[in-house]
Design an enzyme around this catalytic site. Structure first.
Site, PDB file in Angstrom:
ATOM      1  N   PHE A 242       0.850  -1.182   0.000  1.00 52.99           N
ATOM      2  CA  PHE A 242       0.000   0.000   0.000  1.00 52.99           C
ATOM      3  C   PHE A 242       0.887   1.233   0.000  1.00 52.99           C
ATOM      4  O   PHE A 242       1.603   1.501   0.965  1.00 52.99           O
ATOM      5  CB  PHE A 242      -0.916  -0.020   1.224  1.00 52.99           C
ATOM      6  CG  PHE A 242      -1.497  -1.385   1.507  1.00 52.99           C
ATOM      7  CD1 PHE A 242      -2.114  -2.105   0.491  1.00 52.99           C
ATOM      8  CD2 PHE A 242      -1.395  -1.951   2.760  1.00 52.99           C
ATOM      9  CE1 PHE A 242      -2.631  -3.367   0.732  1.00 52.99           C
ATOM     10  CE2 PHE A 242      -1.907  -3.206   3.021  1.00 52.99           C
ATOM     11  CZ  PHE A 242      -2.530  -3.920   2.005  1.00 52.99           C
ATOM     12  N   ASP A 244       1.965   4.328   0.801  1.00 56.23           N
ATOM     13  CA  ASP A 244       1.650   5.360   1.773  1.00 56.23           C
ATOM     14  C   ASP A 244       2.849   6.281   1.996  1.00 56.23           C
ATOM     15  O   ASP A 244       3.712   6.405   1.123  1.00 56.23           O
ATOM     16  CB  ASP A 244       1.190   4.717   3.085  1.00 56.23           C
ATOM     17  CG  ASP A 244       2.276   3.832   3.709  1.00 56.23           C
ATOM     18  OD1 ASP A 244       3.419   3.822   3.200  1.00 56.23           O
ATOM     19  OD2 ASP A 244       1.987   3.158   4.717  1.00 56.23           O
TER      20      ASP A 244
END
Length: 352
Positions: A242, A244
């Site tokens: 993910f 981020d």
């Protein structure tokens, strides 16, 4: 359904091949893969899955638990502080910060009989009432409160109007395909984490992939046979890490990624990068590429280590999402050293 020009995996490779400010060290990826393998073998990587967290309610049905993660992942973005106004919540004797602080705030609300798991509540909750739930222990508002309220209202309406208010209805409609679930989630505007880079439409899809992974984690631990079947995703390995702002820190600290002097100067100065700035895209895209290279190295090592052995059952399966979780846990456990070594990149955006 929406058509993705480049999947997150393809986007990561595309960006890394054209990146001018971020470089991925492939040999270091392979070295870290061995460290990940050690975590698989000693079982420590199994302690960092979604359901291991104490900041999710116990006693929920699978249907309620899926609605819970839908709420949490709708709002899972941009927790870094404004002007040193750290976002924290005190809960059960612990001070939680960032994402975990939001989880703690919702635990308090749930224990106070606020219907967090109800799509009707999601659709109609006001910015003021949401702000009261998510207020920091310091009295400061959570960052981007207005955008969070708007995203939650949108998600609640989507869930109520299309799936009778139940995330389980979404899961059933998508069958046993993680990619089908991902594409369905992308019909919600706030989850469409996309931009353009060097002539391509790149999709990084941070929060949408987090939601797929959390659904997977909830259902694979279910005691109900139907739900265990639903999470038998044959394509869960297509879900990437993910992209981020915290995991890139860990990747840099571990020598996996290297920043140019120009990029490092912007980070050291605390500059807030515009969304879709070339360097911002390169940080996130190269993170995806780096973790995928680690993932591929882990798979090769498993094949070599367990040749002639049923390696599917010798140790737990491993996916790119597990490597992301390992890196995030590493960053939390070594927060002071990581923060001292390299700042996280600042970008105020609903996508991560």
């Amino acid at each position: 359904m929406l058509q993705v020009a480049l999947t997150p995996m393809e986007s990561g490779e595309w960006i890394s091949q054209r990146s001018g400010a971020v470089r991925v060290d492939i040999p270091r990826c392979h070295q870290l893969a061995r460290q990940i393998m050690d975590s698989i073998q000693d079982g420590t990587i199994g302690d960092i899955e979604y359901k291991a967290s104490p900041l999710h309610p116990e006693g929920l049905s699978d249907e309620q638990h899926l609605n819970w993660v839908f709420v949490i992942d709708t709002l899972n973005f941009s927790f870094w502080p404004n002007d040193n106004e750290e976002y924290y919540v005190d809960y059960r004797g612990n001070r939680e910060v960032g994402y975990l602080a939001m989880c703690a705030a919702f635990m308090k609300a749930y224990e106070g009989d606020i219907p967090i798991c109800d799509a009707g509540w999601m659709e109609t909750v006001t910015e003021e009432d949401l702000g009261k739930i998510l207020v920091s222990g310091s009295g400061h508002a959570i960052p981007m409160l207005h955008q969070r309220a708007r995203a939650l209202n949108e998600s609640g309406k989507w869930l109520k109007d299309r799936y009778n208010g139940q995330m389980m209805g979404v899961v059933r409609a998508c069958g046993t395909s993680a990619q089908s679930l991902l594409r369905t989630i992308l019909t919600i505007e706030s989850f469409r984490d996309q931009t353009s880079f060097r002539g391509a439409n790149v999709w990084l899809l941070n929060r949408a992939q987090v939601l797929v992974a959390d659904v997977y984690s909830v259902l694979k631990g279910s005691s109900t046979q139907e739900f265990r079947y639903l999470v038998n995703y044959i394509d869960i390995d297509t879900i990437t890490m993910f992209a981020d702002y915290r995991v890139p820190q860990a990747l840099c600290h571990l020598g996996i990624m290297h920043y140019s002097p120009q990029l490092r100067l912007r980070l050291d100065n605390g500059e807030v990068m515009p969304f879709a700035d070339d360097m911002e895209i390169e940080i996130r895209g190269c993170s995806i590429y780096a973790v995928n290279e680690i993932f591929k190295a882990v798979i090769r090592m498993r094949l070599n280590d367990y040749m002639g052995v049923n390696w599917y059952t010798a140790h737990r399966p491993i996916f790119a999402i597990d490597i992301h979780a390992w890196l995030l846990q590493y960053r939390r456990e070594h927060a002071q050293a990581v923060d001292a070594a390299v700042p996280f990149h600042r970008c105020r955006q609903i996508y991560y």
